[in-house]
Design an enzyme around this catalytic site. Structure first.
Site, PDB file in Angstrom:
ATOM      1  N   SER A 106       0.823  -1.208   0.000  1.00  0.00           N
ATOM      2  CA  SER A 106       0.000   0.000   0.000  1.00  0.00           C
ATOM      3  C   SER A 106       0.860   1.262   0.000  1.00  0.00           C
ATOM      4  O   SER A 106       0.441   2.308  -0.505  1.00  0.00           O
ATOM      5  CB  SER A 106      -0.938   0.009   1.208  1.00  0.00           C
ATOM      6  OG  SER A 106      -0.201   0.012   2.421  1.00  0.00           O
ATOM      7  N   ARG A 109       1.716   0.245  -7.226  1.00  0.00           N
ATOM      8  CA  ARG A 109       1.178  -1.062  -6.827  1.00  0.00           C
ATOM      9  C   ARG A 109       0.330  -1.643  -7.959  1.00  0.00           C
ATOM     10  O   ARG A 109       0.402  -2.838  -8.253  1.00  0.00           O
ATOM     11  CB  ARG A 109       0.332  -0.916  -5.564  1.00  0.00           C
ATOM     12  CG  ARG A 109      -0.174  -2.248  -5.023  1.00  0.00           C
ATOM     13  CD  ARG A 109      -1.029  -2.050  -3.793  1.00  0.00           C
ATOM     14  NE  ARG A 109      -1.270  -3.294  -3.087  1.00  0.00           N
ATOM     15  CZ  ARG A 109      -1.945  -3.375  -1.942  1.00  0.00           C
ATOM     16  NH1 ARG A 109      -2.416  -2.283  -1.366  1.00  0.00           N
ATOM     17  NH2 ARG A 109      -2.134  -4.547  -1.362  1.00  0.00           N
ATOM     18  N   VAL A 122      -8.104  -1.467 -20.418  1.00  0.00           N
ATOM     19  CA  VAL A 122      -9.037  -0.677 -19.608  1.00  0.00           C
ATOM     20  C   VAL A 122      -9.856  -1.530 -18.632  1.00  0.00           C
ATOM     21  O   VAL A 122     -10.657  -0.993 -17.872  1.00  0.00           O
ATOM     22  CB  VAL A 122      -9.984   0.174 -20.494  1.00  0.00           C
ATOM     23  CG1 VAL A 122      -9.192   1.181 -21.300  1.00  0.00           C
ATOM     24  CG2 VAL A 122     -10.847  -0.694 -21.403  1.00  0.00           C
ATOM     25  N   GLN A 166      -7.968   8.046 -24.131  1.00  0.00           N
ATOM     26  CA  GLN A 166      -7.730   7.266 -25.347  1.00  0.00           C
ATOM     27  C   GLN A 166      -8.174   8.010 -26.596  1.00  0.00           C
ATOM     28  O   GLN A 166      -9.173   8.730 -26.606  1.00  0.00           O
ATOM     29  CB  GLN A 166      -8.473   5.929 -25.269  1.00  0.00           C
ATOM     30  CG  GLN A 166      -8.179   4.996 -26.432  1.00  0.00           C
ATOM     31  CD  GLN A 166      -8.764   3.614 -26.235  1.00  0.00           C
ATOM     32  OE1 GLN A 166      -9.510   3.369 -25.287  1.00  0.00           O
ATOM     33  NE2 GLN A 166      -8.432   2.688 -27.121  1.00  0.00           N
ATOM     34  N   ARG A 202     -16.660   4.507 -38.450  1.00  0.00           N
ATOM     35  CA  ARG A 202     -15.780   3.663 -37.627  1.00  0.00           C
ATOM     36  C   ARG A 202     -16.299   2.236 -37.476  1.00  0.00           C
ATOM     37  O   ARG A 202     -15.569   1.341 -37.064  1.00  0.00           O
ATOM     38  CB  ARG A 202     -15.580   4.275 -36.247  1.00  0.00           C
ATOM     39  CG  ARG A 202     -16.783   4.125 -35.315  1.00  0.00           C
ATOM     40  CD  ARG A 202     -16.473   4.647 -33.935  1.00  0.00           C
ATOM     41  NE  ARG A 202     -17.602   4.418 -33.017  1.00  0.00           N
ATOM     42  CZ  ARG A 202     -17.558   4.727 -31.731  1.00  0.00           C
ATOM     43  NH1 ARG A 202     -16.468   5.275 -31.207  1.00  0.00           N
ATOM     44  NH2 ARG A 202     -18.605   4.500 -30.956  1.00  0.00           N
ATOM     45  N   ARG A 252      -0.349  -9.424 -17.006  1.00  0.00           N
ATOM     46  CA  ARG A 252      -0.243  -9.269 -18.452  1.00  0.00           C
ATOM     47  C   ARG A 252       1.060  -9.780 -19.058  1.00  0.00           C
ATOM     48  O   ARG A 252       1.198  -9.837 -20.278  1.00  0.00           O
ATOM     49  CB  ARG A 252      -0.470  -7.797 -18.829  1.00  0.00           C
ATOM     50  CG  ARG A 252      -1.840  -7.278 -18.418  1.00  0.00           C
ATOM     51  CD  ARG A 252      -2.966  -8.165 -18.916  1.00  0.00           C
ATOM     52  NE  ARG A 252      -4.287  -7.595 -18.657  1.00  0.00           N
ATOM     53  CZ  ARG A 252      -5.422  -8.106 -19.075  1.00  0.00           C
ATOM     54  NH1 ARG A 252      -5.410  -9.246 -19.762  1.00  0.00           N
ATOM     55  NH2 ARG A 252      -6.576  -7.540 -18.785  1.00  0.00           N
ATOM     56  N   HIS A 277      -8.431  -2.876 -16.237  1.00  0.00           N
ATOM     57  CA  HIS A 277      -7.758  -2.585 -14.972  1.00  0.00           C
ATOM     58  C   HIS A 277      -8.378  -1.312 -14.398  1.00  0.00           C
ATOM     59  O   HIS A 277      -8.186  -0.220 -14.927  1.00  0.00           O
ATOM     60  CB  HIS A 277      -6.254  -2.429 -15.199  1.00  0.00           C
ATOM     61  CG  HIS A 277      -5.599  -3.717 -15.597  1.00  0.00           C
ATOM     62  ND1 HIS A 277      -4.972  -4.544 -14.691  1.00  0.00           N
ATOM     63  CD2 HIS A 277      -5.519  -4.336 -16.790  1.00  0.00           C
ATOM     64  CE1 HIS A 277      -4.520  -5.620 -15.320  1.00  0.00           C
ATOM     65  NE2 HIS A 277      -4.835  -5.517 -16.594  1.00  0.00           N
ATOM     66  N   ARG A 278      -9.116  -1.453 -13.317  1.00  0.00           N
ATOM     67  CA  ARG A 278      -9.976  -0.382 -12.857  1.00  0.00           C
ATOM     68  C   ARG A 278      -9.290   0.673 -11.989  1.00  0.00           C
ATOM     69  O   ARG A 278      -9.778   1.796 -11.902  1.00  0.00           O
ATOM     70  CB  ARG A 278     -11.169  -0.956 -12.083  1.00  0.00           C
ATOM     71  CG  ARG A 278     -12.019  -1.946 -12.875  1.00  0.00           C
ATOM     72  CD  ARG A 278     -12.361  -1.485 -14.302  1.00  0.00           C
ATOM     73  NE  ARG A 278     -12.876  -0.145 -14.380  1.00  0.00           N
ATOM     74  CZ  ARG A 278     -12.591   0.679 -15.371  1.00  0.00           C
ATOM     75  NH1 ARG A 278     -11.774   0.337 -16.338  1.00  0.00           N
ATOM     76  NH2 ARG A 278     -13.117   1.882 -15.382  1.00  0.00           N
TER      77      ARG A 278
END
Length: 206
Positions: A56, A165, A78, A87, A147, A174, A80-81
């Site tokens: 922490s 962290r 994305v 973007q 698009r 990943r 990973h919150r």
């Protein structure tokens, strides 16, 4: 049409050694051991807290990285919150405009060898997507509508900011063998970037 390799760069230059000193100063509040701070104590202190799982403390420092990857990889990023993202928008970017060289840029897939049949099929699909996009724009479609014909291989830029962290958590997941090959590819680029700029924090990652 342009085909490029994925890449990652620091969005904001950082002082890795200074970052460690700041983390040590904050972390020692927990033990009221500020009196033990020296010019060389930060690395030893941070190695100890990481070894004991006291991660922490390293949340007090964050790094912003600009990632150039394909849209498919960005969808994984994305997820990973505990992070902030900015973007490139396919709603507002008109790739038929001279600003983008009037062409669409795609990310070369690392799992198709140039000259192979698979690569030839992939490249043909990208060429067709570009032609369809350009035709829609020329026919009066807005970028946000055109698009819809763009594939996952479309190049995107995303700036991601995470505390240290969360970067460790991101890299743990990943760089794993089970990760998508293109996700692992960009994760290792980021790992190399962070290891070369920030001492100690990422030493355990290979």
């Amino acid at each position: 049409m342009k085909i490029i390799e994925p890449n990652a760069t620091l969005e904001i230059p950082i002082d890795g050694e200074g970052m460690l000193r700041s983390i040590e100063k904050i972390g020692r509040v927990c033990y009221k051991s500020e009196d033990r701070i020296t010019t060389e104590s930060a690395g030893k202190f941070i190695r100890a807290i990481l070894r004991h799982g006291h991660e922490s403390v390293i949340e007090h420092a964050a790094v912003s990285v600009r990632v150039i990857c394909d849209r498919g990889v960005s969808h994984e990023i994305v997820r990973h919150r505990i992070a902030s993202y900015s973007q490139e928008s396919t709603r507002y970017c008109n790739y038929a405009d001279s600003k983008f060289g009037s062409e669409i840029t795609f990310i070369k897939p690392c799992f198709f060898d140039e000259g192979s049949e698979a690569y030839s099929i992939w490249r043909g699909c990208m060429e067709n997507a570009e032609k369809a996009y350009q035709a829609l724009i020329e026919g009066g479609a807005e970028p946000q509508h055109a698009r819809s014909v763009l594939p996952h291989s479309l190049k995107t830029e995303i700036v991601m900011t995470m505390n240290l962290r969360e970067w460790r958590h991101f890299l743990r997941l990943r760089t794993a063998k089970a990760s998508h090959p293109q996700m692992r590819e960009i994760a290792y680029i980021i790992l190399k970037l962070l290891k070369s700029n920030i001492p100690v924090i990422f030493d355990e990652f290979e």
